[in-house]
Design a protein around this motif. Structure first.
Motif, PDB file in Angstrom:
ATOM      1  N   GLY A  55      64.227  47.977  -8.932  1.00  0.00           N
ATOM      2  CA  GLY A  55      64.678  47.673 -10.546  1.00  0.00           C
ATOM      3  C   GLY A  55      64.024  45.721 -10.641  1.00  0.00           C
ATOM      4  O   GLY A  55      63.313  45.582  -9.466  1.00  0.00           O
ATOM      5  N   GLU A  56      63.990  45.676 -11.814  1.00  0.00           N
ATOM      6  CA  GLU A  56      63.592  44.001 -11.760  1.00  0.00           C
ATOM      7  C   GLU A  56      64.200  42.995 -10.949  1.00  0.00           C
ATOM      8  O   GLU A  56      65.315  43.369 -10.153  1.00  0.00           O
ATOM      9  CB  GLU A  56      64.185  43.723 -13.347  1.00  0.00           C
ATOM     10  N   ARG A  57      63.808  42.110 -10.266  1.00  0.00           N
ATOM     11  CA  ARG A  57      64.999  41.340  -9.589  1.00  0.00           C
ATOM     12  C   ARG A  57      65.100  40.497 -10.460  1.00  0.00           C
ATOM     13  O   ARG A  57      64.615  38.648 -10.947  1.00  0.00           O
ATOM     14  CB  ARG A  57      63.446  40.573  -8.265  1.00  0.00           C
ATOM     15  N   MET A  58      66.470  40.619 -10.797  1.00  0.00           N
ATOM     16  CA  MET A  58      66.512  40.055 -12.175  1.00  0.00           C
ATOM     17  C   MET A  58      67.740  38.760 -10.807  1.00  0.00           C
ATOM     18  O   MET A  58      68.106  37.951 -11.929  1.00  0.00           O
ATOM     19  CB  MET A  58      67.290  41.034 -12.956  1.00  0.00           C
ATOM     20  N   TYR A  59      68.220  38.579 -10.074  1.00  0.00           N
ATOM     21  CA  TYR A  59      68.721  37.932  -9.064  1.00  0.00           C
ATOM     22  C   TYR A  59      67.877  36.132  -9.274  1.00  0.00           C
ATOM     23  O   TYR A  59      68.728  35.795  -9.566  1.00  0.00           O
ATOM     24  CB  TYR A  59      69.114  38.621  -7.692  1.00  0.00           C
ATOM     25  N   ALA A  60      67.011  36.152  -8.858  1.00  0.00           N
ATOM     26  CA  ALA A  60      66.319  35.234  -8.259  1.00  0.00           C
ATOM     27  C   ALA A  60      65.611  34.865 -10.221  1.00  0.00           C
ATOM     28  O   ALA A  60      66.092  33.321 -10.172  1.00  0.00           O
ATOM     29  CB  ALA A  60      64.367  35.121  -8.246  1.00  0.00           C
ATOM     30  N   LYS A  61      65.437  35.266 -10.938  1.00  0.00           N
ATOM     31  CA  LYS A  61      65.557  34.643 -12.967  1.00  0.00           C
ATOM     32  C   LYS A  61      66.308  33.677 -12.747  1.00  0.00           C
ATOM     33  O   LYS A  61      66.605  32.297 -13.851  1.00  0.00           O
ATOM     34  CB  LYS A  61      65.721  35.614 -13.649  1.00  0.00           C
TER      35      LYS A  61
END
Length: 146
Positions: free
Chosen positions: A71-77
């Protein structure tokens, strides 16, 4: 063709994320993982390695796994870039802790009634970063594999 043969295999695109039920299913899985870790005496030492309250650890694992499962790489954001071994280098992780984590996750997956093939895939896939975390920990702390 059957529906099963037209679905992407786990690890392709976001097939793994979809198999766990998207963000809602993933969040439920991670909450279940930490609940089992807290409530099961065999896993409790692992729970105690986490900063309290556990909410930030839950959030970080959900966001990391969302990207890891395609899925979308939400951690880095939210938290910035992560290198799992380096992020866990402060912990002493040997065979016992690595297996404790993998077994707890296996129990959490099984507890939610996911198909056995998904559980087997995830535990196998998780074993790769878990092994790397253990290697870095042992190099950092100079410990054996007991």
């Amino acid at each position: 063709m059957t529906e099963a043969s037209t679905r992407p295999a786990f690890g392709e695109g976001d097939a793994t994320l979809q198999a766990v039920g998207g963000m809602e299913g993933l969040t439920k899985l991670v909450h279940n993982f930490y609940r089992i870790m807290a409530e099961t005496s065999d896993y409790r030492p692992l729970f105690e390695m986490h900063p309290q309250p556990i909410d930030t650890s839950i959030d970080k694992l959900v966001l990391f796994l969302h990207g890891w499962m395609g899925g979308e790489r939400m951690y880095a954001k939210k938290y910035g870039q992560i290198a799992l071994p380096r992020a866990h280098a402060h912990l002493q992780v040997n065979d016992k802790e690595r297996l404790m984590w993998l077994n707890c996750m296996s129990d959490a997956i099984r507890d939610l009634g996911y198909p056995e093939e998904l559980r087997a895939y995830l535990v196998s896939a998780f074993s790769v970063p878990a092994g790397r975390i253990q290697q870095v920990s042992q190099a950092t702390h100079g410990q054996g594999s007991e």
